[in-house]
Write a protein that holds these residues in place. Structure first.
Motif, mmCIF file in Angstrom:
data_model
loop_
_atom_site.group_PDB
_atom_site.id
_atom_site.type_symbol
_atom_site.label_atom_id
_atom_site.label_comp_id
_atom_site.label_asym_id
_atom_site.label_seq_id
_atom_site.Cartn_x
_atom_site.Cartn_y
_atom_site.Cartn_z
ATOM 1 N N UNK A 153 0.846 -1.207 0.000
ATOM 2 C CA UNK A 153 0.000 0.000 0.000
ATOM 3 C C UNK A 153 0.877 1.251 0.000
ATOM 4 N N UNK A 154 1.931 1.246 0.801
ATOM 5 C CA UNK A 154 2.838 2.410 0.809
ATOM 6 C C UNK A 154 3.448 2.625 -0.580
ATOM 7 N N UNK A 155 3.773 1.509 -1.259
ATOM 8 C CA UNK A 155 4.326 1.635 -2.606
ATOM 9 C C UNK A 155 3.305 2.232 -3.569
ATOM 10 N N UNK A 156 2.021 1.817 -3.420
ATOM 11 C CA UNK A 156 0.970 2.410 -4.257
ATOM 12 C C UNK A 156 0.844 3.907 -3.981
ATOM 13 N N UNK A 157 0.939 4.271 -2.711
ATOM 14 C CA UNK A 157 0.816 5.689 -2.329
ATOM 15 C C UNK A 157 2.083 6.466 -2.685
ATOM 16 N N UNK A 169 -3.601 11.844 -1.084
ATOM 17 C CA UNK A 169 -3.992 12.174 -2.464
ATOM 18 C C UNK A 169 -3.686 11.078 -3.481
ATOM 19 N N UNK A 170 -2.912 10.040 -3.103
ATOM 20 C CA UNK A 170 -2.490 9.040 -4.085
ATOM 21 C C UNK A 170 -3.217 7.702 -3.944
ATOM 22 N N UNK A 171 -4.476 7.733 -3.533
ATOM 23 C CA UNK A 171 -5.238 6.478 -3.429
ATOM 24 C C UNK A 171 -5.569 5.906 -4.807
ATOM 25 N N UNK A 172 -5.447 6.715 -5.819
ATOM 26 C CA UNK A 172 -5.703 6.219 -7.180
ATOM 27 C C UNK A 172 -6.656 7.088 -7.949
ATOM 28 N N UNK A 173 -7.662 7.636 -7.250
ATOM 29 C CA UNK A 173 -8.638 8.515 -7.898
ATOM 30 C C UNK A 173 -9.516 9.115 -6.808
ATOM 31 N N UNK A 174 -10.121 10.269 -7.072
ATOM 32 C CA UNK A 174 -11.070 10.830 -6.104
ATOM 33 C C UNK A 174 -12.182 9.825 -5.803
ATOM 34 N N UNK A 175 -12.439 9.662 -4.534
ATOM 35 C CA UNK A 175 -13.479 8.719 -4.126
ATOM 36 C C UNK A 175 -12.994 7.317 -3.885
ATOM 37 N N UNK A 176 -11.722 7.037 -4.140
ATOM 38 C CA UNK A 176 -11.163 5.700 -3.936
ATOM 39 C C UNK A 176 -10.469 5.643 -2.578
ATOM 40 N N UNK A 177 -10.706 4.555 -1.850
ATOM 41 C CA UNK A 177 -10.046 4.340 -0.558
ATOM 42 C C UNK A 177 -9.284 3.028 -0.602
ATOM 43 N N UNK A 178 -8.077 3.019 -0.057
ATOM 44 C CA UNK A 178 -7.293 1.797 0.111
ATOM 45 C C UNK A 178 -7.450 1.306 1.537
ATOM 46 N N UNK A 179 -7.594 0.004 1.699
ATOM 47 C CA UNK A 179 -7.837 -0.566 3.027
ATOM 48 C C UNK A 179 -6.780 -1.619 3.310
ATOM 49 N N UNK A 180 -6.049 -1.422 4.404
ATOM 50 C CA UNK A 180 -5.066 -2.399 4.864
ATOM 51 C C UNK A 180 -5.705 -3.221 5.974
ATOM 52 N N UNK A 234 -7.512 -6.883 -3.521
ATOM 53 C CA UNK A 234 -6.142 -7.181 -3.948
ATOM 54 C C UNK A 234 -5.565 -8.164 -2.941
ATOM 55 N N UNK A 235 -5.323 -9.387 -3.410
ATOM 56 C CA UNK A 235 -4.825 -10.428 -2.520
ATOM 57 C C UNK A 235 -3.316 -10.530 -2.706
ATOM 58 N N UNK A 236 -2.585 -10.208 -1.650
ATOM 59 C CA UNK A 236 -1.123 -10.192 -1.698
ATOM 60 C C UNK A 236 -0.586 -11.523 -1.191
ATOM 61 N N UNK A 251 -0.473 -0.107 -10.838
ATOM 62 C CA UNK A 251 -1.101 1.219 -10.882
ATOM 63 C C UNK A 251 -1.837 1.428 -12.201
ATOM 64 N N UNK A 252 -1.206 0.996 -13.292
ATOM 65 C CA UNK A 252 -1.836 1.184 -14.601
ATOM 66 C C UNK A 252 -3.158 0.424 -14.682
ATOM 67 N N UNK A 253 -3.158 -0.780 -14.154
ATOM 68 C CA UNK A 253 -4.407 -1.566 -14.176
ATOM 69 C C UNK A 253 -5.484 -0.901 -13.325
ATOM 70 N N UNK A 254 -5.114 -0.466 -12.123
ATOM 71 C CA UNK A 254 -6.097 0.178 -11.248
ATOM 72 C C UNK A 254 -6.627 1.462 -11.873
#
Length: 615
Positions: free
Chosen positions: A73-77, A119-130, A156-158, A271-274
């Motif tokens: 998640x930190x890498x995505x952010x 600001x880097x969750x991916x898009x406005x309205x998107x939330x990442x959950x750990x 997203x299954x890691x 990131x590109x896929x998301x």
């Protein structure tokens, strides 16, 4: 704190959101009627309905502890927002919402969720959950992660490249699939593998997922640690570019540019896929559709469950109705047996009637007049030629009917017990799939029915019923025998007396006045003829009356015996079986109503999905 992005929804999407919230609430209310086993799914639907009010698209990251979820998640952010380490560091749900300004200290909500902004969750309205790691030594961590999975819009299954696809991971992937969630697989820590090993791991994961779970999700091979380093390098490189732009040589600029663009971690592909997912349709619409998928799967699951219960209860009703039909058939069969027994006994009485009339004609005739008739001899002859044979035949016919009735009843009650035990066994088997409280009364009533049937069978097997029946018939036979002997014996006595009187009269007159013998004999003969005729008619009439009376008594005895048996059957059906039928009918109607409601929800889901998709 910035308000959730989608709180300001307006127009059709806002209307569809309200319709979906109402629909989820209605489904949850119906699940409350299905018993305790539906409580968890009811809670899940209410959770999702509440999420609809906040209306942010949740990308939930799940996996085993130390698979590198927080690092991913930190890498995505592109930011070291969440704690990372080799021990389980995530104990609660961490939700990172979209926001223009990142927060460095989370807000702990009432439900225990740690809420961040970035600001880097991916898009406005998107939330990442750990989520806490599965397979951890801390059971509460796994429970927390599992309890949140249904609220995801995308999973997203890691998986760790060093221990890919453990049993726990299979279970959680299967659970996510059961919720109807879109799933992306990320094989992390590939930097720990050689190049050829990476391909082997990828092929292994693909094969396992397809063979064991019938899934073909996208699989990304990444190194979140290297991706995070690249993100740091970007930031550092950007700063270098800023410094270099004001001075420095070309070599330094080229090196800085290489740092910024170089990323072999695989995170850019994720990131590109998301981004493609977010750009494919507004996250708000995707969320509505994703949670409709969850609702549809839950509804289908319980529709199948309720339909199964409906079919099982229907099978129970059918078995119970089979028992009731057997009752009616048994009752009808008694009528046929009764008619056959009556016909046989009537035939015996008719034969006795003919033999009795023949006996009277023979013994009360002019041929017998003048011969001394012994009352005892006549009674013995009548008993042997007329009554005795008839009594044996009647007893045989009666006993045949009684034995047939008893044997059939014994066989019937054994059949009842066998069928009721089968029904009870079926109920016991179904208890795991039915609300035990709902079925408790039926099972108790069924047990009572079995006990009563066993008592009936015991009464037949003990011989008491047979003894009572035979005693009643024997009493009737004895009364008939006595009445017949009195009637015929009285007639025989009168004949004997008349014959004796005639003989005495003829002898006396002959001795005193010989010339008058012929006249006296003629007068005596005329008197005798008239007397014999009248005595014969009286004896025949009395015989017919007695036979009619005893025949009627036998008919009544057979009718009473049959009616008693029929009452036993009828009372068992009305007092024992009918309550079971009624309770099963209530269950059947209940499951039928639940099926109708769930099918209506299916139709509403299809209609709402079509409307949202057409936006």
């Amino acid at each position: 704190m910035t308000l959730p992005f989608f709180m300001s929804l307006e127009g059709p999407i806002a209307q569809y959101r309200e319709r979906e919230i109402d629909l989820l609430g209605d489904i949850a209310m119906t699940l409350a009627e299905l018993g305790d086993h539906a409580a968890e799914d009811r809670r899940r639907l209410l959770d999702v309905a509440q999420d609809m009010r906040d209306m942010f698209f949740m990308v939930v990251v799940i996996g085993e502890f130390n698979a590198g979820k927080s690092t991913f998640i930190n890498a995505l952010l592109g930011d070291e927002l969440l704690a990372m380490g080799i021990t389980p560091t995530t104990e609660a749900i961490h939700l990172i919402r979209y926001g223009e300004t990142p927060t460095r200290v989370p807000n702990i909500r009432e439900d225990g969720i740690y809420e961040w902004m970035h600001p880097n969750t991916g898009a406005p309205g998107v939330s990442l959950v750990d989520t806490p790691g599965t397979g951890s030594v801390f059971q509460r961590h796994e429970t927390t992660a599992k309890a949140f999975l249904h609220r995801s819009d995308l999973v997203i299954f890691v998986i760790s490249a060093k221990r890919a696809f453990s049993q726990t991971e299979r279970l959680y992937l299967d659970l996510a699939r059961g919720y109807g969630k879109k799933i992306i697989l990320v094989v992390n820590q590939v930097d720990l593998l050689e190049a050829n090993e990476q391909q082997d791991v990828r092929r292994f994961v693909e094969r396992q997922v397809e063979e064991l779970l019938d899934l073909k999700p996208l699989i990304f091979m990444v190194s979140a640690r290297e991706g995070l380093k690249a993100a740091r390098a970007r930031v550092s490189g950007a700063a270098t570019m800023i410094n270099v732009s004001s001075g420095g040589d070309g070599a330094q600029n080229a090196a800085a540019a290489a740092v910024i663009t170089g990323d072999s971690s695989g995170m850019d592909a994720v990131r590109a896929h998301l981004n493609g997912v977010y750009n494919q349709a507004p996250p708000a619409r995707q969320k509505l559709l994703a949670q409709l998928d969850l609702a549809e799967r839950v509804v289908k699951q319980y529709l199948d469950h309720v339909k199964g219960n409906y079919d099982l209860v229907g099978a129970d009703r059918q078995k119970a109705e089979d028992v009731q039909r057997e009752l009616e058939q048994q009752s009808g069969a008694l009528s046929g047996q009764l008619a056959a027994a009556r016909a046989q006994i009537d035939s015996v009485f008719e034969g006795m009637r003919l033999r009795g009339l023949s006996f009277i004609n023979h013994n009360l005739s002019m041929r017998r007049f003048g011969r001394p008739l012994s009352r005892e001899v006549l009674q013995a002859q009548f008993q042997e030629e007329v009554v005795g044979r008839a009594l044996r035949d009647i007893e045989t016919a009666s006993n045949n009917y009684i034995n047939a009735l008893i044997d059939q009843s014994r066989q019937y009650w054994r059949g009842v017990i066998e069928r009721l035990n089968q029904l009870k066994q079926l109920m016991d088997q179904e208890l795991a799939g039915l609300d035990s409280g709902i079925y408790a009364e039926q099972r108790e009533a069924l047990q009572d029915a079995i006990r009563i049937a066993e008592a009936e069978l015991k009464s037949y097997s003990s011989g008491k019923v047979i003894g009572d029946m035979r005693a009643g018939f024997q009493n009737n036979l004895n009364r008939f025998s006595i009445a017949s002997l009195v009637t015929l014996g009285g007639a025989a006595f009168l004949i004997a007396e008349l014959a004796t009187a005639s003989a005495l009269l003829s002898g006396t007159v002959g001795l005193l006045v010989p010339p008058l013998i012929l006249a006296t004999t003629a007068v005596s003969g005329l008197v005798a003829v008239r007397y014999l005729r009248r005595a014969s008619e009286d004896a025949k009439r009395e015989l017919n009356t007695r036979i009619d009376q005893i025949e009627k008594i036998y008919h009544e005895a057979l009718d009473e015996l049959t009616q008693k048996e029929r009452r036993r059957l009828t009372e068992y059906g009305s007092q024992v079986l009918m309550p079971i039928f009624s309770q099963l009918e209530v269950l059947s109607e209940r499951y039928g109503t639940q099926q109708s409601k769930l099918r209506s929800f299916q139709d509403q889901i299809i209609s709402l999905r079509a409307s949202i998709s057409a936006m």
